[in-house]
Scaffold this motif. Structure first.
Motif, PDB file in Angstrom:
ATOM      1  N   LEU A   2      69.781 -32.182  26.089  1.00 32.30           N
ATOM      2  CA  LEU A   2      68.645 -32.676  26.623  1.00 32.30           C
ATOM      3  C   LEU A   2      68.725 -34.128  27.192  1.00 32.30           C
ATOM      4  O   LEU A   2      69.007 -34.936  26.176  1.00 32.30           O
ATOM      5  N   LYS A   3      68.275 -34.420  28.345  1.00 30.13           N
ATOM      6  CA  LYS A   3      68.344 -35.708  28.780  1.00 30.13           C
ATOM      7  C   LYS A   3      66.895 -36.307  29.110  1.00 30.13           C
ATOM      8  O   LYS A   3      66.494 -37.457  28.954  1.00 30.13           O
ATOM      9  N   ARG A   4      66.013 -35.288  29.296  1.00 26.44           N
ATOM     10  CA  ARG A   4      64.616 -35.784  29.784  1.00 26.44           C
ATOM     11  C   ARG A   4      63.702 -34.788  29.079  1.00 26.44           C
ATOM     12  O   ARG A   4      63.969 -33.515  29.522  1.00 26.44           O
ATOM     13  N   THR A  29      68.857 -35.791  20.153  1.00 25.45           N
ATOM     14  CA  THR A  29      69.139 -35.838  21.518  1.00 25.45           C
ATOM     15  C   THR A  29      69.677 -36.881  22.134  1.00 25.45           C
ATOM     16  O   THR A  29      70.387 -36.989  23.054  1.00 25.45           O
ATOM     17  N   ALA A  31      67.263 -38.191  24.146  1.00 32.05           N
ATOM     18  CA  ALA A  31      66.658 -37.899  25.503  1.00 32.05           C
ATOM     19  C   ALA A  31      65.515 -38.834  25.822  1.00 32.05           C
ATOM     20  O   ALA A  31      64.989 -39.406  24.659  1.00 32.05           O
ATOM     21  N   ASP A  99      63.553 -33.770  37.084  1.00 33.41           N
ATOM     22  CA  ASP A  99      64.796 -32.943  36.671  1.00 33.41           C
ATOM     23  C   ASP A  99      64.719 -32.739  35.142  1.00 33.41           C
ATOM     24  O   ASP A  99      65.634 -33.176  34.374  1.00 33.41           O
ATOM     25  N   ALA A 100      63.537 -32.592  34.375  1.00 41.49           N
ATOM     26  CA  ALA A 100      63.431 -32.571  33.026  1.00 41.49           C
ATOM     27  C   ALA A 100      64.100 -31.127  32.441  1.00 41.49           C
ATOM     28  O   ALA A 100      64.243 -30.304  33.106  1.00 41.49           O
ATOM     29  N   ASP A 101      64.528 -31.306  31.283  1.00 41.62           N
ATOM     30  CA  ASP A 101      65.209 -30.211  30.682  1.00 41.62           C
ATOM     31  C   ASP A 101      64.525 -29.436  29.847  1.00 41.62           C
ATOM     32  O   ASP A 101      64.754 -28.432  29.401  1.00 41.62           O
ATOM     33  N   MET A 102      63.284 -30.001  29.473  1.00 40.96           N
ATOM     34  CA  MET A 102      62.465 -29.267  28.575  1.00 40.96           C
ATOM     35  C   MET A 102      60.758 -29.805  28.495  1.00 40.96           C
ATOM     36  O   MET A 102      60.744 -31.041  29.060  1.00 40.96           O
ATOM     37  N   CYS A 131      62.006 -24.794  33.722  1.00 36.93           N
ATOM     38  CA  CYS A 131      62.739 -25.356  32.612  1.00 36.93           C
ATOM     39  C   CYS A 131      62.258 -24.687  31.548  1.00 36.93           C
ATOM     40  O   CYS A 131      61.038 -24.103  31.441  1.00 36.93           O
TER      41      CYS A 131
END
Length: 149
Positions: A2-4, A29, A31, A99-102, A131
């Protein structure tokens, strides 16, 4: 990885119940976090009507993000007032733009009948998000069991 992460909060106790989960995700993470708050502006004719606590909510969300950044997290805030569309779609669109991961959100736990009457944000979010979405239940965690010596 997870980055964002987007944490969708309306300032309610059920949304706040998701904050410890969000903090754990950030710690584990590394994030970055965007706190997203969407509220509706009500109108009578062309005049906006101030919704109770509206300004307080904005200030409270800013303070919350300031606290997170003060604790060393990479966090920012997106406040959105809508007059059309749904909060779930706006959160899903924001997640795509960033571009969120979650997306993390709290559940109000209103039940099926109330959900039919007022709508279910989390149900709608699960349908429109591209996502993964983590829904944190509104119920309080049970107290740890104390075992006598």
């Amino acid at each position: 990885m997870l980055k964002r992460i987007i944490w969708s909060s309306d300032g309610s106790p059920s949304a706040d119940h998701a904050l410890p989960v969000v903090r754990d995700l950030l710690v584990s993470t590394g994030a970055s976090l965007t706190v997203a708050c969407v509220h509706k502006e009500w109108h009578i004719g062309h005049r906006p009507v101030l919704v109770d606590g509206h300004e307080t909510l904005d200030g409270r969300m800013r303070s919350l993000v300031d606290g997170l950044t003060g604790d060393g997290f990479d966090a920012d805030l997106v406040l959105t007032t809508i007059d059309a569309g749904t909060p779930a779609q706006l959160i899903a669109d924001l997640a795509e733009r960033l571009d969120a991961d979650m997306i993390v959100a709290g559940s109000h736990g209103r039940g099926a009948v109330a959900g039919l009457l007022v709508g279910s944000f989390t149900g709608a979010l699960l349908k429109v998000a591209t996502c993964p979405v983590l829904i944190v239940p509104w119920r309080p965690h049970p107290a740890p069991e104390v075992v006598p010596n």
